[in-house]
Design an enzyme around this catalytic site. Structure first.
Site, mmCIF file in Angstrom:
data_model
loop_
_atom_site.group_PDB
_atom_site.id
_atom_site.type_symbol
_atom_site.label_atom_id
_atom_site.label_comp_id
_atom_site.label_asym_id
_atom_site.label_seq_id
_atom_site.Cartn_x
_atom_site.Cartn_y
_atom_site.Cartn_z
ATOM 1 N N LEU A 21 36.775 22.759 73.409
ATOM 2 C CA LEU A 21 38.049 22.055 73.333
ATOM 3 C C LEU A 21 38.258 21.462 71.943
ATOM 4 O O LEU A 21 38.846 20.407 71.782
ATOM 5 C CB LEU A 21 38.112 20.963 74.407
ATOM 6 N N ASP A 22 37.761 22.145 70.930
ATOM 7 C CA ASP A 22 37.900 21.709 69.540
ATOM 8 C C ASP A 22 39.380 21.710 69.162
ATOM 9 O O ASP A 22 40.051 22.734 69.295
ATOM 10 C CB ASP A 22 37.131 22.665 68.630
ATOM 11 N N PRO A 23 39.926 20.587 68.711
ATOM 12 C CA PRO A 23 41.356 20.535 68.399
ATOM 13 C C PRO A 23 41.761 21.445 67.243
ATOM 14 O O PRO A 23 42.921 21.799 67.129
ATOM 15 C CB PRO A 23 41.601 19.060 68.059
ATOM 16 N N LEU A 24 40.830 21.842 66.375
ATOM 17 C CA LEU A 24 41.162 22.718 65.259
ATOM 18 C C LEU A 24 41.012 24.196 65.612
ATOM 19 O O LEU A 24 41.362 25.062 64.825
ATOM 20 C CB LEU A 24 40.270 22.400 64.045
#
Length: 71
Positions: A21-24
């Protein structure tokens, strides 16, 4: 894996994800619902490719590319 219940909590449904779930990050996040949570690994057996870029010589307020440059 999270369990999501209805307001009256008479039935619970399992929900899970097969990735980060890495925002980048960009791409597809596979979601399993109910019996599909046990089948997630079967769907994630393919090859993965990663592409990265690097810029050196500065520091940011959040220590990633999303923050404001501080140095």
């Amino acid at each position: 894996m999270a369990r999501v219940g209805r307001k009256n909590k008479s039935k619970q449904i399992k929900v899970g994800h097969g990735g980060t779930l890495d925002p980048l990050a960009t791409g597809v996040l596979v979601i399993g619902v109910g019996k599909g949570t046990k089948q997630l690994q079967a769907y994630l057996t393919g090859a993965k490719k990663y592409r990265a870029g690097v810029e050196l010589g500065f520091e940011t307020s959040t220590l990633d590319m999303e923050g404001n440059k501080t140095k």
